[in-house]
Design a protein around this motif. Structure first.
Motif, PDB file in Angstrom:
ATOM      1  N   LEU A 173     -13.733   6.018  -1.820  1.00 50.28           N
ATOM      2  CA  LEU A 173     -13.584   5.281  -0.557  1.00 50.28           C
ATOM      3  C   LEU A 173     -14.080   3.846  -0.779  1.00 50.28           C
ATOM      4  O   LEU A 173     -15.197   3.495  -0.421  1.00 50.28           O
ATOM      5  CB  LEU A 173     -14.377   6.007   0.538  1.00 50.28           C
ATOM      6  CG  LEU A 173     -14.102   5.623   1.991  1.00 50.28           C
ATOM      7  CD1 LEU A 173     -12.627   5.742   2.335  1.00 50.28           C
ATOM      8  CD2 LEU A 173     -14.900   6.519   2.940  1.00 50.28           C
ATOM      9  N   LEU A 193      -7.543  -0.096   0.993  1.00 44.63           N
ATOM     10  CA  LEU A 193      -8.236   0.951   0.246  1.00 44.63           C
ATOM     11  C   LEU A 193      -7.858   0.867  -1.223  1.00 44.63           C
ATOM     12  O   LEU A 193      -6.710   0.594  -1.561  1.00 44.63           O
ATOM     13  CB  LEU A 193      -7.825   2.338   0.754  1.00 44.63           C
ATOM     14  CG  LEU A 193      -8.396   2.855   2.056  1.00 44.63           C
ATOM     15  CD1 LEU A 193      -8.019   4.324   2.214  1.00 44.63           C
ATOM     16  CD2 LEU A 193      -9.912   2.697   2.115  1.00 44.63           C
ATOM     17  N   HIS A 210      -9.697   7.490   4.834  1.00 47.14           N
ATOM     18  CA  HIS A 210      -8.444   7.434   4.064  1.00 47.14           C
ATOM     19  C   HIS A 210      -7.180   7.281   4.904  1.00 47.14           C
ATOM     20  O   HIS A 210      -6.171   6.788   4.409  1.00 47.14           O
ATOM     21  CB  HIS A 210      -8.347   8.655   3.147  1.00 47.14           C
ATOM     22  CG  HIS A 210      -9.427   8.670   2.116  1.00 47.14           C
ATOM     23  ND1 HIS A 210     -10.539   9.473   2.216  1.00 47.14           N
ATOM     24  CD2 HIS A 210      -9.595   7.918   0.997  1.00 47.14           C
ATOM     25  CE1 HIS A 210     -11.339   9.232   1.181  1.00 47.14           C
ATOM     26  NE2 HIS A 210     -10.798   8.302   0.430  1.00 47.14           N
ATOM     27  N   LYS A 257      -5.267   2.713   5.636  1.00 46.20           N
ATOM     28  CA  LYS A 257      -5.064   2.124   4.312  1.00 46.20           C
ATOM     29  C   LYS A 257      -5.331   0.618   4.307  1.00 46.20           C
ATOM     30  O   LYS A 257      -5.633   0.047   3.270  1.00 46.20           O
ATOM     31  CB  LYS A 257      -3.636   2.376   3.850  1.00 46.20           C
ATOM     32  CG  LYS A 257      -3.302   3.862   3.711  1.00 46.20           C
ATOM     33  CD  LYS A 257      -1.903   4.036   3.140  1.00 46.20           C
ATOM     34  CE  LYS A 257      -1.634   5.471   2.755  1.00 46.20           C
ATOM     35  NZ  LYS A 257      -1.200   6.293   3.882  1.00 46.20           N
TER      36      LYS A 257
END
Ligand code: TMP
Ligand code: ZN
Length: 376
Positions: free
Chosen positions: A41, A54, A206, A209
């Protein structure tokens, strides 16, 4: 999969911020799974356009395999107001007849509903929508299908969906294909400078993005011949922007730049503050709100073993476990039924005043509470 190219401009990326790896935040499990697979992460910054994203992408087919989120009826009021707002701005400007609208990712169609009530003619493109025969996903290809069905449309709206799509550039190509020459696009996304100003790192997970700022958007849109015409700053989701764009040039917007080192320090300070408060109480700790944010928060603060259980009033979540933990989600009544004294860790901090009002006798530890939200 590691994302080594920017989602907006394909430039190279550098890591700027790291959190403790977690499982997928909305992937509540039927059994306790303290050893579930964790994914990195981290946030990266594009060397080309400055976009923050990300560093590791879980594919949409995994992320949204069992996606249960439905826009709650409680959102209808806000969406109805937004529909009126758009009708004042666009209905007459864009046509005397019913202005055609396509909503990308409208979930169960509440907003589409409200747009129709104020005189637009709109459809919702989403796997959760009920319109038979329409594509479920918006892509450059399905944009052509929609164009064959309805002709080019005057307005395209997309609320909190651009950070979820796998291929953002493909969606932009689709918009270019579907939008009429004088048409407009209005989208809402969470705004990174607000997230940083509030210290609210737990909005990083998650399913999200992208972490949006205006400059990279201006650059991306320019590639497709579009320009930003207006930006509205909203209070929703800890700070969001509503961006309006059309074919033509962008207007410039000032925005604060992010000091990642200071942000990392602030997260560390908040971890110490919260842990000290929880430790000082010495009571049983209960999390309140099985939010996606709770997953990032609990894993990054290392509270997996400190929390006895989590309460949430959503029936579909009850009986399941917070991802990567043995923390079970129970009905809110569990709190009031058991007499043992406890401290509540408010993982649904976005509803702090509402939840506090319901439980005046309980002691809450609220993350980020000390921080004033800075105006964008
Ligand atoms: P959200 O921040 O993603 O909207 O999630 C909020 C969660 O908190 C959702 O699962 C519902 C839960 N919740 C309660 O359990 N009790 C409440 O009073 C409120 C406002 C929310
Ligand atoms: Zn880029």
């Amino acid at each position: 999969m590691i994302v080594d190219r920017c989602r907006m401009c394909l430039g190279g990326v550098d890591k700027v911020f790291s959190l403790t790896p977690t499982p997928i935040a909305n992937g509540f499990t039927k059994q306790p799974e303290p050893y579930a697979v964790r994914f990195p992460l981290d946030l990266t910054r594009c060397r080309g356009c400055g976009h923050i994203q990300l560093g590791y992408a879980v594919p949409g087919s995994v992320l949204f395999k069992d996606y249960k989120y439905r826009t709650p009826e409680a959102e209808r009021k806000r969406l109805a107001e937004q529909a009126i707002h758009l009708s004042v701005k666009y209905k007459h400007a864009l046509g005397i007849d019913k202005v055609k609208v396509v909503e990308i990712g409208g979930n169960n169609g509440i907003f589409t509903d409200e747009l129709n009530k104020v005189g637009f003619w709109s459809v919702c493109i989403d796997p959760a929508a009920q319109e038979s025969g329409l594509p479920k996903w918006f892509t450059s290809k399905t944009a052509l299908t929609l164009r064959d069905l309805f002709g080019r449309v005057k307005l395209i709206v997309a609320n909190n969906v651009f950070s979820h799509v796998d291929d953002l550039r493909n969606v932009m190509l689709g918009i270019d294909r579907l939008l009429d020459d004088d048409g407009a696009v209005v989208f809402e996304v969470q705004y990174l400078p607000d997230l940083v100003a509030g210290g609210r790192f737990d909005m990083i997970y998650h399913e999200h993005k992208d972490y949006h700022t205006l400059k990279p958007w201006g650059r991306l849109l320019r590639k497709y011949g579009f320009g930003i015409t207006e930006v509205e700053y909203l209070d929703v989701h800890g700070g969001s922007i509503r961006v309006h764009f059309r074919r033509g040039p962008s207007i410039d917007h000032d925005e604060p730049s992010v000091n990642w080192q200071a942000f990392a320090q602030r997260v560390e300070d908040e971890k110490n503050r919260v842990k000290a408060l929880l430790d000082a109480s010495g009571e049983q700790i209960v999390a309140y709100g099985a939010t996606a944010k709770a997953c990032t928060l609990i894993h990054h603060f290392g509270l997996q073993k400190r929390i006895a259980y989590c309460v949430d009033y959503t029936p579909e979540k009850q009986g399941l476990y917070i991802p990567g933990t043995a923390i079970k989600i129970l009905p809110v009544e569990t709190l009031t039924q058991s007499k043992s004294s406890k401290v509540i860790f408010l993982t649904a901090w976005n509803y702090a005043s509402e939840i506090r009002a319901k439980h005046r006798d309980l002691e809450f530890v609220v993350p980020f509470e000390k921080e004033e939200r800075l105006a964008a």
